[in-house]
Motif scaffolding. Structure first.
Motif, short mmCIF file in Angstrom:
data_model
loop_
_atom_site.label_atom_id
_atom_site.label_comp_id
_atom_site.label_asym_id
_atom_site.label_seq_id
_atom_site.Cartn_x
_atom_site.Cartn_y
_atom_site.Cartn_z
N LYS A 72 -8.33 20.64 -1.93
CA LYS A 72 -9.34 19.85 -1.22
C LYS A 72 -9.64 18.56 -1.98
O LYS A 72 -9.75 17.49 -1.39
CB LYS A 72 -10.61 20.68 -1.03
CG LYS A 72 -11.59 20.06 -0.08
CD LYS A 72 -12.73 21.02 0.21
CE LYS A 72 -12.93 21.03 1.70
NZ LYS A 72 -13.76 22.08 2.18
N GLN A 109 -6.76 16.10 -1.49
CA GLN A 109 -6.79 15.43 -0.18
C GLN A 109 -7.75 14.25 -0.20
O GLN A 109 -7.42 13.16 0.26
CB GLN A 109 -7.18 16.42 0.92
CG GLN A 109 -6.13 17.44 1.23
CD GLN A 109 -6.64 18.52 2.17
OE1 GLN A 109 -7.81 18.57 2.51
NE2 GLN A 109 -5.73 19.38 2.61
N ARG A 110 -8.93 14.49 -0.73
CA ARG A 110 -9.91 13.41 -0.87
C ARG A 110 -9.37 12.30 -1.76
O ARG A 110 -9.53 11.11 -1.47
CB ARG A 110 -11.21 13.96 -1.45
CG ARG A 110 -12.43 13.58 -0.68
CD ARG A 110 -13.67 14.22 -1.22
NE ARG A 110 -13.42 15.64 -1.46
CZ ARG A 110 -14.03 16.39 -2.34
NH1 ARG A 110 -14.98 15.90 -3.07
NH2 ARG A 110 -13.74 17.66 -2.51
N THR A 170 0.83 -1.20 0.00
CA THR A 170 0.00 0.00 0.00
C THR A 170 0.87 1.25 0.00
O THR A 170 0.66 2.16 -0.82
CB THR A 170 -0.94 0.00 1.23
OG1 THR A 170 -1.73 -1.19 1.21
CG2 THR A 170 -1.84 1.22 1.23
N MET A 172 1.47 4.09 -3.06
CA MET A 172 1.25 5.53 -2.86
C MET A 172 2.49 6.32 -3.28
O MET A 172 2.40 7.35 -3.95
CB MET A 172 0.87 5.83 -1.41
CG MET A 172 -0.50 5.30 -1.01
SD MET A 172 -1.85 5.89 -2.05
CE MET A 172 -1.82 7.63 -1.69
N TYR A 224 -6.25 11.45 -2.30
CA TYR A 224 -5.21 10.66 -1.62
C TYR A 224 -5.83 9.68 -0.63
O TYR A 224 -5.36 8.55 -0.50
CB TYR A 224 -4.20 11.56 -0.92
CG TYR A 224 -3.28 12.30 -1.88
CD1 TYR A 224 -2.60 11.61 -2.87
CD2 TYR A 224 -3.12 13.67 -1.79
CE1 TYR A 224 -1.77 12.27 -3.75
CE2 TYR A 224 -2.29 14.34 -2.67
CZ TYR A 224 -1.61 13.64 -3.65
OH TYR A 224 -0.80 14.30 -4.52
N MET A 225 -6.87 10.10 0.06
CA MET A 225 -7.54 9.19 1.00
C MET A 225 -8.16 8.01 0.26
O MET A 225 -7.99 6.85 0.64
CB MET A 225 -8.59 9.93 1.82
CG MET A 225 -8.00 10.82 2.89
SD MET A 225 -9.23 11.49 4.02
CE MET A 225 -10.16 12.58 2.95
N VAL A 226 -8.88 8.30 -0.82
CA VAL A 226 -9.51 7.24 -1.61
C VAL A 226 -8.45 6.34 -2.24
O VAL A 226 -8.58 5.11 -2.24
CB VAL A 226 -10.46 7.83 -2.68
CG1 VAL A 226 -10.93 6.77 -3.66
CG2 VAL A 226 -11.64 8.52 -2.02
N SER A 227 -7.37 6.93 -2.75
CA SER A 227 -6.29 6.15 -3.35
C SER A 227 -5.67 5.19 -2.33
O SER A 227 -5.39 4.03 -2.65
CB SER A 227 -5.20 7.06 -3.90
OG SER A 227 -5.66 7.76 -5.02
N THR A 228 -5.46 5.66 -1.12
CA THR A 228 -4.87 4.82 -0.08
C THR A 228 -5.77 3.62 0.20
O THR A 228 -5.31 2.48 0.27
CB THR A 228 -4.64 5.62 1.21
OG1 THR A 228 -3.78 6.72 0.91
CG2 THR A 228 -4.00 4.76 2.28
N ILE A 229 -7.07 3.87 0.34
CA ILE A 229 -8.02 2.78 0.58
C ILE A 229 -8.03 1.81 -0.60
O ILE A 229 -8.02 0.58 -0.41
CB ILE A 229 -9.43 3.34 0.86
CG1 ILE A 229 -9.42 4.11 2.18
CG2 ILE A 229 -10.47 2.23 0.86
CD1 ILE A 229 -10.64 4.99 2.40
#
Length: 142
Positions: free
Chosen positions: A52, A55-56, A13, A17, A58-63
């Motif tokens: 903004k 940021q969203r 993971t 990233m 990156y969060m979705v990509s990580t998941i």
């Protein structure tokens, strides 16, 4: 019961990233990507809406990368892929070939802005390297 290596999954993971940050940075394909997308780096840096959205993203990509690594670990376990970096890499590449390429390429071809081979290569190449790398890590580290 299938056992998977959660440390290897976490490593995949993080590596995916980092790969994405490098892939879409000016160090690799970022400059070309921005041109092909008809965007401007300077405007992107100073636009709070873009920040903004990033940021969203990156969060979705990580998941998504975490989920991809979990599924790849299960593919390796279910297929009894030997404890081999190369066998894991082959499984990762075949997964990209059979699932990612076959879904992403038509999306690029039917793009409203017209097909761009360069943009397709950048966007479809990233998961090829990511899945192949994850397969290699998960194949070797079980």
């Amino acid at each position: 019961m299938v056992t998977v290596n959660y440390w290897a999954i976490a490593t995949c993971t993080v590596i995916n990233m980092i790969l994405g940050m490098l892939w879409y940075s000016p160090l690799l394909f970022g400059t070309t990507f921005v041109k092909l997308m008809k965007m401007d780096y300077n405007k992107m840096k100073n636009d709070p809406t873009v920040q903004k959205t990033a940021q969203r993203g990156y969060m979705v990509s990580t998941i998504c990368h975490l989920l991809m690594a979990i599924v790849m670990a299960h593919f390796i376990a279910y297929t009894h892929t030997s404890r081999s970096l190369f066998d894991g890499l082959k499984l990762g590449f075949c997964s990209w070939l059979g699932f990612t390429l076959t879904t992403m390429l038509p999306n690029h071809i039917f793009s409203k802005d017209g097909f761009s081979l360069g943009l397709a290569a950048i966007n479809i190449g990233y998961p090829m390297v990511g899945l192949s790398t994850a397969g290699a890590i998960l194949g070797a580290w079980r």
